[in-house]
Design an enzyme around this catalytic site. Structure first.
Site, PDB file in Angstrom:
ATOM      1  N   CYS A 143       0.851  -1.296  -0.125  1.00 37.61           N
ATOM      2  CA  CYS A 143      -0.191  -0.021   0.067  1.00 37.61           C
ATOM      3  C   CYS A 143       0.962   1.316   0.070  1.00 37.61           C
ATOM      4  O   CYS A 143       2.065   1.073   0.121  1.00 37.61           O
ATOM      5  CB  CYS A 143      -0.812  -0.111   1.261  1.00 37.61           C
ATOM      6  SG  CYS A 143      -1.802  -1.483   1.408  1.00 37.61           S
TER       7      CYS A 143
ATOM      8  N   ARG B 232       1.140   2.281  -5.905  1.00 38.20           N
ATOM      9  CA  ARG B 232       1.417   1.116  -4.916  1.00 38.20           C
ATOM     10  C   ARG B 232       0.112   0.390  -4.713  1.00 38.20           C
ATOM     11  O   ARG B 232       0.025  -0.597  -4.052  1.00 38.20           O
ATOM     12  CB  ARG B 232       2.172   1.873  -3.521  1.00 38.20           C
ATOM     13  CG  ARG B 232       3.054   2.228  -3.821  1.00 38.20           C
ATOM     14  CD  ARG B 232       3.606   2.867  -2.444  1.00 38.20           C
ATOM     15  NE  ARG B 232       4.137   2.215  -1.603  1.00 38.20           N
ATOM     16  CZ  ARG B 232       5.316   1.664  -1.391  1.00 38.20           C
ATOM     17  NH1 ARG B 232       6.305   2.302  -2.267  1.00 38.20           N
ATOM     18  NH2 ARG B 232       5.826   0.940  -0.607  1.00 38.20           N
TER      19      ARG B 232
ATOM     20  N   TRP C 178      -3.635  -1.820  -1.477  1.00 36.85           N
ATOM     21  CA  TRP C 178      -3.571  -3.012  -2.479  1.00 36.85           C
ATOM     22  C   TRP C 178      -3.882  -4.258  -1.607  1.00 36.85           C
ATOM     23  O   TRP C 178      -3.212  -4.280  -0.802  1.00 36.85           O
ATOM     24  CB  TRP C 178      -2.201  -2.983  -3.160  1.00 36.85           C
ATOM     25  CG  TRP C 178      -2.195  -4.379  -4.174  1.00 36.85           C
ATOM     26  CD1 TRP C 178      -2.789  -4.069  -5.498  1.00 36.85           C
ATOM     27  CD2 TRP C 178      -1.577  -5.444  -3.964  1.00 36.85           C
ATOM     28  NE1 TRP C 178      -2.542  -5.504  -5.993  1.00 36.85           N
ATOM     29  CE2 TRP C 178      -1.875  -6.217  -5.125  1.00 36.85           C
ATOM     30  CE3 TRP C 178      -0.775  -6.248  -2.872  1.00 36.85           C
ATOM     31  CZ2 TRP C 178      -1.158  -7.443  -5.361  1.00 36.85           C
ATOM     32  CZ3 TRP C 178      -0.255  -7.566  -2.983  1.00 36.85           C
ATOM     33  CH2 TRP C 178      -0.444  -8.225  -4.339  1.00 36.85           C
TER      34      TRP C 178
ATOM     35  N   ASN D 281       1.193  -0.251   5.919  1.00 36.57           N
ATOM     36  CA  ASN D 281       1.645  -0.754   4.674  1.00 36.57           C
ATOM     37  C   ASN D 281       2.450  -2.026   5.136  1.00 36.57           C
ATOM     38  O   ASN D 281       3.300  -1.976   5.990  1.00 36.57           O
ATOM     39  CB  ASN D 281       2.526  -0.162   3.957  1.00 36.57           C
ATOM     40  CG  ASN D 281       3.390  -0.730   2.801  1.00 36.57           C
ATOM     41  OD1 ASN D 281       2.827  -1.561   2.256  1.00 36.57           O
ATOM     42  ND2 ASN D 281       4.392  -0.192   2.317  1.00 36.57           N
ATOM     43  N   GLY D 282       1.945  -3.459   4.635  1.00 37.02           N
ATOM     44  CA  GLY D 282       2.880  -4.644   4.967  1.00 37.02           C
ATOM     45  C   GLY D 282       1.722  -5.644   5.245  1.00 37.02           C
ATOM     46  O   GLY D 282       0.611  -5.396   5.013  1.00 37.02           O
TER      47      GLY D 282
ATOM     48  N   GLU E  16       7.775 -12.621 -21.692  1.00 37.33           N
ATOM     49  CA  GLU E  16       7.602 -11.221 -21.439  1.00 37.33           C
ATOM     50  C   GLU E  16       6.153 -10.794 -22.292  1.00 37.33           C
ATOM     51  O   GLU E  16       5.263  -9.928 -21.544  1.00 37.33           O
ATOM     52  CB  GLU E  16       8.486 -10.497 -21.611  1.00 37.33           C
ATOM     53  CG  GLU E  16       8.502  -8.560 -21.541  1.00 37.33           C
ATOM     54  CD  GLU E  16       8.211  -8.208 -20.193  1.00 37.33           C
ATOM     55  OE1 GLU E  16       7.976  -9.243 -19.092  1.00 37.33           O
ATOM     56  OE2 GLU E  16       7.472  -6.979 -19.937  1.00 37.33           O
TER      57      GLU E  16
ATOM     58  N   LYS F 105       2.824  -9.447 -20.669  1.00 35.79           N
ATOM     59  CA  LYS F 105       1.878  -8.153 -20.931  1.00 35.79           C
ATOM     60  C   LYS F 105       0.580  -8.260 -21.450  1.00 35.79           C
ATOM     61  O   LYS F 105      -0.590  -7.579 -21.109  1.00 35.79           O
ATOM     62  CB  LYS F 105       2.660  -7.436 -22.224  1.00 35.79           C
ATOM     63  CG  LYS F 105       4.140  -6.561 -21.829  1.00 35.79           C
ATOM     64  CD  LYS F 105       4.112  -5.587 -20.954  1.00 35.79           C
ATOM     65  CE  LYS F 105       4.051  -5.808 -19.596  1.00 35.79           C
ATOM     66  NZ  LYS F 105       5.495  -6.164 -18.919  1.00 35.79           N
TER      67      LYS F 105
ATOM     68  N   GLU G 187      -1.662  -9.128 -18.290  1.00 33.50           N
ATOM     69  CA  GLU G 187      -1.670  -8.125 -17.261  1.00 33.50           C
ATOM     70  C   GLU G 187      -2.808  -7.213 -17.689  1.00 33.50           C
ATOM     71  O   GLU G 187      -3.528  -6.459 -17.181  1.00 33.50           O
ATOM     72  CB  GLU G 187      -0.369  -7.283 -17.266  1.00 33.50           C
ATOM     73  CG  GLU G 187       0.584  -7.706 -16.141  1.00 33.50           C
ATOM     74  CD  GLU G 187       1.586  -6.946 -16.267  1.00 33.50           C
ATOM     75  OE1 GLU G 187       2.104  -6.115 -15.333  1.00 33.50           O
ATOM     76  OE2 GLU G 187       2.493  -6.937 -17.491  1.00 33.50           O
TER      77      GLU G 187
ATOM     78  N   HIS H  39       6.027 -31.483 -26.450  1.00 35.53           N
ATOM     79  CA  HIS H  39       6.144 -32.283 -25.238  1.00 35.53           C
ATOM     80  C   HIS H  39       4.859 -32.048 -24.288  1.00 35.53           C
ATOM     81  O   HIS H  39       4.745 -32.529 -23.189  1.00 35.53           O
ATOM     82  CB  HIS H  39       7.300 -32.117 -24.400  1.00 35.53           C
ATOM     83  CG  HIS H  39       8.755 -32.410 -25.354  1.00 35.53           C
ATOM     84  ND1 HIS H  39       8.744 -33.785 -25.574  1.00 35.53           N
ATOM     85  CD2 HIS H  39       9.505 -31.614 -25.884  1.00 35.53           C
ATOM     86  CE1 HIS H  39       9.966 -33.687 -26.149  1.00 35.53           C
ATOM     87  NE2 HIS H  39      10.318 -32.342 -26.245  1.00 35.53           N
TER      88      HIS H  39
ATOM     89  N   LYS I  82       1.721  -1.119  -9.224  1.00 36.92           N
ATOM     90  CA  LYS I  82       3.065  -1.011  -9.668  1.00 36.92           C
ATOM     91  C   LYS I  82       4.089  -1.578  -8.961  1.00 36.92           C
ATOM     92  O   LYS I  82       5.302  -2.260  -9.540  1.00 36.92           O
ATOM     93  CB  LYS I  82       3.245   0.625 -10.042  1.00 36.92           C
ATOM     94  CG  LYS I  82       4.411   0.813 -10.829  1.00 36.92           C
ATOM     95  CD  LYS I  82       4.593   0.690 -12.136  1.00 36.92           C
ATOM     96  CE  LYS I  82       5.840   0.535 -12.867  1.00 36.92           C
ATOM     97  NZ  LYS I  82       5.891  -0.097 -14.249  1.00 36.92           N
TER      98      LYS I  82
HETATM   99  C1  F6R Z   1       5.111  -6.608 -15.270  1.00 40.15           C
HETATM  100  C2  F6R Z   1       5.515  -6.002 -14.079  1.00 40.15           C
HETATM  101  C3  F6R Z   1       5.978  -6.762 -12.786  1.00 40.15           C
HETATM  102  C4  F6R Z   1       7.292  -6.093 -12.201  1.00 40.15           C
HETATM  103  C5  F6R Z   1       7.533  -6.975 -10.947  1.00 40.15           C
HETATM  104  C6  F6R Z   1       8.778  -6.478 -10.474  1.00 40.15           C
HETATM  105  O1  F6R Z   1       4.584  -5.491 -16.378  1.00 40.15           O
HETATM  106  O2  F6R Z   1       5.627  -4.787 -13.979  1.00 40.15           O
HETATM  107  O3  F6R Z   1       6.074  -8.025 -13.157  1.00 40.15           O
HETATM  108  O4  F6R Z   1       8.330  -6.413 -13.152  1.00 40.15           O
HETATM  109  O5  F6R Z   1       6.580  -6.630 -10.023  1.00 40.15           O
HETATM  110  O6  F6R Z   1       8.809  -5.259 -10.447  1.00 40.15           O
HETATM  111  P1  F6R Z   1      10.300  -4.380  -9.949  1.00 40.15           P
HETATM  112  O7  F6R Z   1      10.956  -4.385 -11.296  1.00 40.15           O
HETATM  113  O8  F6R Z   1       9.940  -2.673  -9.464  1.00 40.15           O
HETATM  114  O9  F6R Z   1      10.942  -5.122  -8.840  1.00 40.15           O
END
Ligand code: F6R
Length: 603
Positions: free
Chosen positions: A2, A27, A74, A98-99, A477, A481, A484, A500, A598
């Site tokens: 959070c 956050r 969050w 937060n935690g 990746e 994307k 997400e 397989h 994020k």
């Molecule tokens: C995907 C994404 C997450 C972050 C992951 C690590 O688009 O953003 O998978 O890559 O939570 O975050 P960081 O790089 O900030 O440690």
């Protein structure tokens, strides 16, 4: 996980609390709330579910508040509903947290026995009642904070107000970040530096097991009941507010920013024939020359970058690499051989799993620790011995794009630096790096075609992504994307693994996306694609190889030719655009996808 923000002031802080909280929305955005004390010492609290902007209409009831605490949530324990939104109250005491409080169930039953009624399903509410219970015994907040935190197991950053203490915030932390901003006639608490920068660049980092008493004119910090003095640091972060600059979404803007970021990184670190000296910090060329093994640790997108790095480094050196997701690394036995470098990779530098992995690594026998990070002054950069700051600018969109290519670029620089003693290949690799800037423009020209293709994904529930060699992490990746931001299930496989098992999923409805740079592996990948086409799967092939379009179930996205070394950096860009356009068609909240945040600051 959070975001926490608070202001100790004698002036009205309602709007500032709201604006500051907005800067922490990355956050989490399941719910938000603000508590503040009026001049009359009355406590007022507002809460709303969903994004922080939903608090706006409720702000009028906070008109006269001076000192206040704010929170964006969050959800971990308890659904994303109003009763679980912070702040949590216990009579005249209000807290934000937060935690994760791991022992909240036992604390809750203890407090219930003492007559406390719980209004939420959160772990956090035990904190407000514990502080209240301890305060009722002692009428002293400092000792109440100490006795409360002693009882908490898990991680916490706490902001607390008690109406008996005029214009005062109490704060404590362990395992979750908290900084204290030193302003003029007002002071702040925040989960990171961003909400305070419009008022002050001076801040103190609160460390584990410390707590603080903050008034508009004074910041007192304690460890247990001993007052301690701490260094005031000055942030170098540019206060310029991130804006959309004409783009509809931050994700789109950030996909386009990759061009200038990679150009800027090239001019900062790459000379005519070689990488400049010691780009990873003073003396690092020598340090890196002495490495025999590397352990990469990261999460999500950053982890995918580490998989590419592992392949690059093992291809050009005899150094052995492992790449581990941080949430696993922390709980595994790790064998550290002599001359092993620990590399953590993180956009935010605040990812709890990555931070705790680095803390573990610092206790093991690594020869050094290097953090590759985008956010200066983040927890990861503070803890790591060596730090490489990517300076890609704030990444606002939850789905990471520009951080990924900046990480790949940085890891390519690392590969070149450590491959020096393994042969004379630096000038050829540097030439390849310069090609990124020549080729990148042509990728954005693919957007019109990609937009058309995205229509074919709109109504799908499942997709498969394929790659081989360094294209496999790109498939991972690209799949991440799509998942997400468009909420379409996507699985990525090494193309050779398809037969397989996963091939059983392929039928005429299944879209299969493949990244196929024309290299020594292309022939094999084409055979794997033939297996898909034989089962009538719909293939979407990103390639610069000339391949016949056998039927209308094969879509070829014509990629520019490029040296194999830089293919991962270039191939991900159209894949980012593909997921963006699918999400647009599905009308999802592109920059703030559901259930995500994020920066994941809980383990
Ligand atoms: C995907 C994404 C997450 C972050 C992951 C690590 O688009 O953003 O998978 O890559 O939570 O975050 P960081 O790089 O900030 O440690």
């Amino acid at each position: 996980m959070c975001g926490i923000f608070g202001i100790a002031s004698t002036k009205s802080t309602r709007n500032k609390l709201y604006q500051g909280l907005m800067k922490l929305e990355y956050r989490g955005y399941d719910s938000s709330g603000i508590s503040g004390t009026h001049i009359s010492s009355k406590l007022s609290t507002i809460k709303a579910t969903g994004p922080i902007k939903n608090l706006r209409t409720k702000l009028t009831s906070l008109t006269n508040i001076t000192t206040g605490i704010a929170h964006t949530r969050w959800a971990t324990h308890g659904e994303a509903i109003l009763k679980n939104a912070h702040p949590h109250l216990s009579e005249n005491i209000s807290i934000v947290h937060n935690g994760i409080i791991e022992n909240y169930i036992e604390l809750k039953s203890l407090l219930k026995k003492k007559g406390y009624l719980f209004k939420s399903d959160t772990d956090s509410e035990v904190i407000s009642h514990l502080i209240h219970m301890n305060y009722e015994k002692t009428k002293n907040m400092e000792s109440s904070i100490i006795s409360t935190t002693k009882k908490l197991k898990g991680s916490y950053a706490i902001g607390c107000i008690n109406t008996n203490y005029r214009n005062t915030i109490f704060a404590a932390c362990k395992g979750s970040p908290l900084i204290i901003g030193k302003g003029i006639n007002e002071n702040f608490i925040a989960s990171d530096i961003m909400p305070i920068l419009s008022d002050t660049k001076n801040y103190i980092t609160l460390d584990d097991d410390e707590f603080a008493k903050i008034t508009p004119s004074k910041i007192s910090i304690f460890n247990a009941n001993k007052a301690i003095s701490k260094k005031v640091k000055t942030s170098k972060i540019n206060t310029e507010q991130a804006s959309l600059s004409g783009h509809k979404h931050f994700m789109h803007k950030e996909i386009y920013e990759q061009k200038s970021i990679l150009k800027e990184m090239t001019s900062r670190y790459v000379g005519t024939n070689k990488i400049l000296s010691n780009i990873f910090g003073p003396g690092t060329d020598k340090i890196l020359e002495n490495i025999d093994h590397i352990h990469f640790v990261a999460c999500g997108t950053s982890y995918h970058a580490s998989l590419v790095a592992k392949d690059w480094i093992e291809e050009y050196t005899t150094i052995t690499c492992t790449a581990e997701v941080a949430s696993e690394y922390k709980y595994k036995k790790i064998n550290v051989l002599p001359k092993t470098l620990f590399v953590s990779i993180s956009q935010s530098g605040e990812t709890a799993d990555t931070i705790s992995s680095l803390k573990k690594a610092l206790k093991l026998k690594y020869s050094n620790t290097l953090a590759i990070c985008n956010v200066a002054e983040s927890t990861l950069t503070r803890l790591s011995k060596l730090v490489f700051l990517m300076n890609a600018g704030p990444e606002i969109s939850v789905a990471s794009t520009k951080a990924f290519t900046s990480q790949l670029f940085t890891l390519l620089l690392l590969t070149i630096v450590i491959s020096r003693k393994f042969g004379n290949i630096e000038s050829r690799m540097v030439k390849d790096i310069y090609k990124i800037n020549e080729i990148i423009d042509s990728l954005y020209k693919l957007e019109t075609d990609i937009k058309k293709i995205s229509t074919k994904f709109k109504n799908k529930e499942h997709t498969i992504f394929l790659g081989k060699g360094t294209s496999y992490p790109i498939a991972l990746e690209a799949a991440l994307k799509l998942k997400e931001i468009s909420y379409i299930h996507a699985s990525a496989y090494h193309s050779g693994e398809l037969k397989h098992g996963p091939l059983a999923l392929v039928d005429k409805k299944m879209p299969v996306v493949c990244f196929l740079p024309d290299n020594h592996l292309a022939r094999l990948v084409l055979s794997n694609l033939a297996e898909v086409e034989a089962r009538q799967g719909q293939t979407f092939i990103f390639t610069n190889k000339k391949i016949p379009k056998k039927n209308k179930k094969v879509e070829i996205i014509k990629m520019p030719g490029c040296p194999d070394l830089i293919a991962p950096i270039l191939y991900i860009i159209p894949a980012q655009l593909l997921s963006y356009h699918v999400a647009l068609k599905k009308k999802t909240d592109v920059d703030k996808p559901r259930n995500l945040a994020k920066s994941v600051t809980v383990e």
